[in-house]
Design an enzyme around this catalytic site. Structure first.
Site, short mmCIF file in Angstrom:
data_model
loop_
_atom_site.label_atom_id
_atom_site.label_comp_id
_atom_site.label_asym_id
_atom_site.label_seq_id
_atom_site.Cartn_x
_atom_site.Cartn_y
_atom_site.Cartn_z
N SER A 192 -14.84 -0.04 60.52
CA SER A 192 -14.68 1.44 61.51
C SER A 192 -14.18 1.24 62.72
CB SER A 192 -16.46 1.64 61.74
OG SER A 192 -16.40 2.45 62.96
N LYS B 88 -19.83 -2.34 60.78
CA LYS B 88 -19.64 -1.54 59.61
C LYS B 88 -18.58 -2.08 58.65
CE LYS B 88 -20.70 2.17 58.84
NZ LYS B 88 -20.34 3.60 59.09
N GLU C 8 -15.23 5.88 47.84
CA GLU C 8 -15.57 7.27 48.17
C GLU C 8 -14.15 8.05 47.76
OE1 GLU C 8 -17.97 6.93 51.99
OE2 GLU C 8 -16.57 5.41 52.17
#
Ligand code: ARG
Length: 463
Positions: free
Chosen positions: A277, A283, A290
Site C-alpha cells: 500500500s 499491508k 482482485e
C-alpha cells in the site's frame, strides 16, 4: 488513399467516416491468418485454372514476403487502411502490380474475415487450453502433497464439515477439466472452412473448397454460404467458455483473498505475487486475485456484447459484425493474462496447515460425525441429530469443543456414548472415514488426482 471500391463513387469518403469505418487498429493482429488464408486461396485458384499457375505462384511468393516483412518489423501496418484484408491486398498489388489484383477473384471480404477469425481463434483456443491444462496439473501436484492437510469445508461460509486442502483444490481441477472440454467442443464445431462462400451466394467459378479446407487444416467446407458469412456462433461459444473459466478463476480468487486475510491466514502469497500500500506500511494485498475477479465482469460483458450484436441481424453479413473482434479479442487476451499470472501465484503461495487445522478444530465441524456415531449404535438419525445439537449448545455455553466435553455430559443424553466417541470425532478420523467416491479421505482424493490426470491427458491428446 483511393478506395478499392472507389469506382461507383464520385467523392472521396469523409475523413471522419474513414476513421470510423476502419478496423485495422484491431484486426491488424490477424495479419498472419489473413495471409495464410490468401495463400491457400491463391493456390486453389491456380490449381482450378481460375488464374494461371504462374500468377498463383507469384501471389504466394509475394504474400510470403509480406508476411516475413511484417514479422520482422520491416513493413508496418498502415492505420489509414480500411482493414487488414485491404491492407495486405494493396501491399501485394504495390509490389507485384496486376498479379496482386487477381487475388480477390472468387472471394469477398465477407468469407475472408469469417475465415481469418476462425483461424485466429483456433490458435488462441490452443493457447488457452495449454494454460488451463498447466493450471490443472499444478493443482494436482499441490493436492498430492496436501492429502492430509485438514481444513474446514464451508457452506454459507460457515464451517460445515472437515475436508482437506487437496480435496478443495481438486474441486477446481474438475472445473478446469470441464473448461478444457468446452474449449475442445468449441474448436470442433468451428473448424469448418467458410472460404468460397464469397459475399453471400457462393460463386460461378469452378472453385475447390475441399482443397482450401485441407490446406488450412479444416475438417471440411461449411455447408451453406449464407450461414458461413453471417455466423459468429463460434465467437459466442468461445466467449461463453472463457466466461466460465474466468468465473472459476474468480471464485478461486475470492477464496484466496479470504485465505490470506488475517482472519484466516490459511495461506501467504509470495512477495513477488502480492502488492503493498502507498500509505499503510503493514499491508500485503492480493491485487492479482482482485483484478481477476474484476476482469471476470469485463469478460462477461464481452459475451453480452457478442450476443447483443448478433440478435437483430438479418442474413447475411452486416457491418455490425465488425464489432465481434474487439469483444472476443478482449476476452481471449484477458483470460490468457489471468491464467498466466494465476498459475505462478498458486505455485509459489505458502500454505499454513496449522492455521487450517486450527480453524477446523473450531466450529463443531465434527458434529455430523458425533450424530453418525449414535446412528451407528442404533439411534435413528433425527434423534441423534437433536442430541448432538443440544451437546453443541452446551459446548458453546461452556466454551469448549465436542472433543473436550466430558463423557459424563454426553451420558446425560444417552448411555450409547462411550469412550470410543473421542476417537470417532477426532478430525483425522472424520476425514479418513469420508472415503466415499469423490470424498475428502486421502485415499479417495488420490484416486481423484489419478483420474484427473488421465482425463486431462485425453483432453489435450491432439495437441
Ligand atoms: N473489416 C470488416 C469486418 O471486420 C471486414 C468485412 C467487410 N465486409 C464488407 N462487406 N464491408 O467485418
Amino acid at each position: 488513399m483511393a478506395k478499392m471500391w472507389a469506382g461507383r463513387f464520385s467523392k472521396e469518403v469523409d475523413a471522419m467516416v474513414n476513421a470510423f469505418n476502419s478496423s485495422i487498429s484491431f484486426d491488424g493482429r490477424m495479419y498472419r491468418h489473413d495471409i495464410m488464408g490468401s495463400i491457400a486461396h491463391a493456390k486453389m485458384l491456380g490449381k482450378c485454372s481460375i488464374i494461371s499457375e504462374e500468377d498463383s505462384k507469384l501471389i504466394v511468393k509475394g504474400l510470403s514476403e509480406i508476411l516475413d516483412d511484417i514479422d520482422s518489423g520491416k513493413l508496418e501496418l498502415d492505420m489509414n487502411a480500411e482493414d487488414i484484408h485491404m491492407f495486405i491486398e494493396a501491399e501485394l498489388t504495390k509490389r507485384y502490380g496486376d498479379v496482386g489484383k487477381r487475388l480477390h477473384t472468387s472471394r469477398s471480404r465477407n468469407d475472408q474475415v469469417a475465415l481469418d477469425i476462425r483461424l485466429y481463434l483456433r490458435d488462441e483456443i490452443g493457447e488457452i487450453r495449454k494454460l488451463a491444462a498447466k493450471l490443472t496439473d499444478v493443482l494436482c501436484t499441490l493436492a498430492s502433497s496436501n492429502l492430509n492437510t485438514v481444513m474446514p469445508g464451508y457452506t454459507h461460509l460457515q464451517r460445515a464439515q472437515p475436508v482437506t486442502l487437496a480435496h478443495h483444490l481438486m474441486a477446481y481441477a474438475q472445473m478446469l477439466l470441464r473448461d478444457i472440454s468446452r474449449l475442445n467442443d468449441t474448436r470442433r464445431r468451428m473448424n469448418y472452412n467458410p472460404l468460397g462462400s464469397c459475399a453471400l451466394a457462393g460463386t460461378t467459378y469452378p472453385i475447390d473448397r475441399k482443397m482450401t479446407s485441407d490446406l488450412l487444416g479444416f475438417d471440411g467446407p461449411t455447408a451453406n454460404s449464407l450461414d458461413s458469412v453471417a455466423d459468429r456462433d463460434f465467437c459466442v461459444e468461445l466467449a461463453a467458455a472463457i466466461s466460465l473459466i474466468m468465473t472459476h478463476l474468480s471464485r478461486f480468487s475470492e477464496e484466496i483473498i479470504m485465505w490470506c486475510s488475517w482472519e484466516f491466514k490459511f495461506i501467504e502469497l509470495d512477495d513477488a505475487y502480492a502488492t503493498g500500500s502507498s500509505i499503510m506500511p503493514q499491508k500485503k494485498n492480493p491485487d492479482i486475485t482482485e483484478l481477476i475477479r474484476g476482469k471476470t465482469g469485463r469478460v462477461n460483458g464481452d459475451l453480452v456484447t457478442l450476443l447483443s450484436m448478433l440478435k437483430g441481424l438479418p442474413l447475411a453479413y452486416n457491418k455490425d459484425m465488425q464489432e465481434d473482434k474487439e469483444a472476443i479479442f478482449d476476452a481471449v487476451d484477458n483470460v490468457k493474462l489471468c491464467l498466466e499470472t494465476f498459475i505462478p501465484m498458486i505455485e509459489t503461495m505458502r500454505i499454513n496447515p496449522d492455521k487450517m487445522r486450527a480453524a477446523a478444530a473450531k466450529g463443531f465441524i465434527n458434529a455430523t460425525d458425533c450424530a453418525d456415531y449414535l446412528v451407528k449404535k442404533g439411534l435413528p438419525f433425527r434423534d441423534a441429530y437433536k442430541i448432538t445439537g443440544q451437546l453443541v449448545a452446551i459446548c458453546i455455553e461452556k466454551s469448549c469443543t465436542l472433543e473436550t466435553l466430558d463423557l459424563s455430559e454426553y451420558k446425560k443424553f444417552t448411555q450409547l456414548f462411550d469412550n470410543d466417541l473421542y476417537e470417532a470425532i477426532n478430525l483425522e478420523t472424520c476425514v479418513n472415514q469420508r472415503n466415499s467416491e469423490g470424498g475428502p479421505a486421502p485415499e479417495s482424493v488420490k484416486k481423484q488426482i489419478e483420474l484427473t490426470r488421465t482425463l486431462l491427458g485425453r483432453e489435450i491428446a491432439d495437441e
